[in-house]
Enzyme design. Sequence first.
Site, PDB file in Angstrom:
ATOM      1  N   LYS A  11       0.861  -1.190   0.000  1.00  0.00           N
ATOM      2  CA  LYS A  11       0.000   0.000   0.000  1.00  0.00           C
ATOM      3  C   LYS A  11       0.892   1.233   0.000  1.00  0.00           C
ATOM      4  CE  LYS A  11      -1.411   1.522   3.893  1.00  0.00           C
ATOM      5  NZ  LYS A  11      -0.703   2.840   3.841  1.00  0.00           N
ATOM      6  N   PRO A  97       9.270  -5.222   2.907  1.00  0.00           N
ATOM      7  CA  PRO A  97       9.952  -4.856   4.151  1.00  0.00           C
ATOM      8  C   PRO A  97       8.956  -4.579   5.268  1.00  0.00           C
ATOM      9  CG  PRO A  97      10.081  -3.068   2.555  1.00  0.00           C
ATOM     10  CD  PRO A  97       9.494  -4.232   1.835  1.00  0.00           C
ATOM     11  N   VAL A  98       9.417  -4.733   6.506  1.00  0.00           N
ATOM     12  CA  VAL A  98       8.576  -4.628   7.700  1.00  0.00           C
ATOM     13  C   VAL A  98       8.775  -3.261   8.348  1.00  0.00           C
ATOM     14  CG1 VAL A  98       8.147  -5.637   9.975  1.00  0.00           C
ATOM     15  CG2 VAL A  98       8.684  -7.123   8.024  1.00  0.00           C
ATOM     16  N   ALA A  99       7.704  -2.722   8.951  1.00  0.00           N
ATOM     17  CA  ALA A  99       7.741  -1.388   9.577  1.00  0.00           C
ATOM     18  C   ALA A  99       8.278  -0.368   8.585  1.00  0.00           C
ATOM     19  CB  ALA A  99       8.591  -1.397  10.851  1.00  0.00           C
ATOM     20  N   GLY A 101       6.106   1.595   6.205  1.00  0.00           N
ATOM     21  CA  GLY A 101       5.218   2.604   5.667  1.00  0.00           C
ATOM     22  C   GLY A 101       4.455   2.195   4.429  1.00  0.00           C
ATOM     23  N   GLY A 104       2.524  -3.508   4.840  1.00  0.00           N
ATOM     24  CA  GLY A 104       2.711  -4.920   4.553  1.00  0.00           C
ATOM     25  C   GLY A 104       1.898  -5.826   5.454  1.00  0.00           C
ATOM     26  N   GLY A 105       1.967  -5.604   6.760  1.00  0.00           N
ATOM     27  CA  GLY A 105       1.216  -6.432   7.689  1.00  0.00           C
ATOM     28  C   GLY A 105      -0.284  -6.256   7.522  1.00  0.00           C
ATOM     29  N   SER A 106      -0.726  -5.026   7.266  1.00  0.00           N
ATOM     30  CA  SER A 106      -2.151  -4.768   7.051  1.00  0.00           C
ATOM     31  C   SER A 106      -2.639  -5.454   5.785  1.00  0.00           C
ATOM     32  CB  SER A 106      -2.400  -3.263   6.963  1.00  0.00           C
ATOM     33  OG  SER A 106      -2.087  -2.622   8.181  1.00  0.00           O
ATOM     34  N   SER A 107      -1.832  -5.412   4.737  1.00  0.00           N
ATOM     35  CA  SER A 107      -2.212  -6.072   3.488  1.00  0.00           C
ATOM     36  C   SER A 107      -2.248  -7.583   3.653  1.00  0.00           C
ATOM     37  CB  SER A 107      -1.245  -5.671   2.371  1.00  0.00           C
ATOM     38  OG  SER A 107      -1.731  -6.042   1.102  1.00  0.00           O
ATOM     39  N   ASP A 139      -5.190   0.341   8.850  1.00  0.00           N
ATOM     40  CA  ASP A 139      -4.983   0.266   7.407  1.00  0.00           C
ATOM     41  C   ASP A 139      -5.588  -0.979   6.769  1.00  0.00           C
ATOM     42  OD1 ASP A 139      -3.676   2.671   7.162  1.00  0.00           O
ATOM     43  OD2 ASP A 139      -1.668   1.814   7.241  1.00  0.00           O
TER      44      ASP A 139
END
Length: 291
Positions: A11, A97-99, A101, A104-107, A139
């Site tokens: 995103k 990549p993590v954290a 912006g 990634g985790g929300s998607s 998100d």
Amino acid sequence: MPVLADRAPAKVNLTLHVLGRRAGDGYHELESLVAFAGTADRLTLDPDTALGLTVSGPTAGPAGPTDDNLVLRAARGLAARVPNLRMGSFHLVKRLPVAAGIGGGSSDAAAALRLLARLNDLPLDHAAVIAAARGTGADVPVCLDPRARMMRGAGEEIGPVLGLAPLPAVLLNPGVPVPTAPVFKALGLAVGQTLDGAAHPGIAGGLGADALLAALTPARNDLEAPALTVAPVIGEALAALREREGYRLARMSGSGATVFALFTDRRAAVRAAAALRAAHADWWVAPTFLR
């Protein structure tokens, strides 16, 4: 039943205006044009097995403890709202990549909800699916149907699909995780405070690439300046993008540290990505389209 699969695309906040900080709940009031990239994580669901999650892929290590992954939080949230929900075991191939912006985790969580909805014949606009998305993270709702649209409030207001022209782009992350909380702290808004000049330009649906770029140019990401105080390398990443031939606009996504640049065409984006990889072998670089 065969294994189900879905993509969890990055995103990208093409714009991110902070309008203020709400007096009632202390959340920051945002207005953001969100688009989604071709580059993505991949999630599979093996139906009718015990709920579980395994993770592999190049960024699996920084993804954190499996039990706290947003995929499982989303699945448990939906199960709590839908009696006798068919479940299964998930496998996540983590490439984003993590954290960073780019949600990634929300998607990933949204992909889990899409897979469970498909398995249980639930529409994505089912009240339980929407509630589970909102309960998992701010998100996640906008990631349920990953197409360009406006997002407002603290993520709870999702506008209609805009049908924007695909934008050739390069995503670039300098390898520094940037948690959201320190960036908002550096922004320094008090509860109830509003920001002057925070109005967002109108973005109409169906805009072509040139018209969209003209609309995006006067906009901004209000978290960019505070994020630079947390991770100054973001400035280096933006400068590296702006040096590339064919670049049209460069900006940070979300709360960083991922930045993006829009390019004149796909060929220019691919060339820029190759040059960036050669110059910064430890940075994550992805040529893509945003749509």
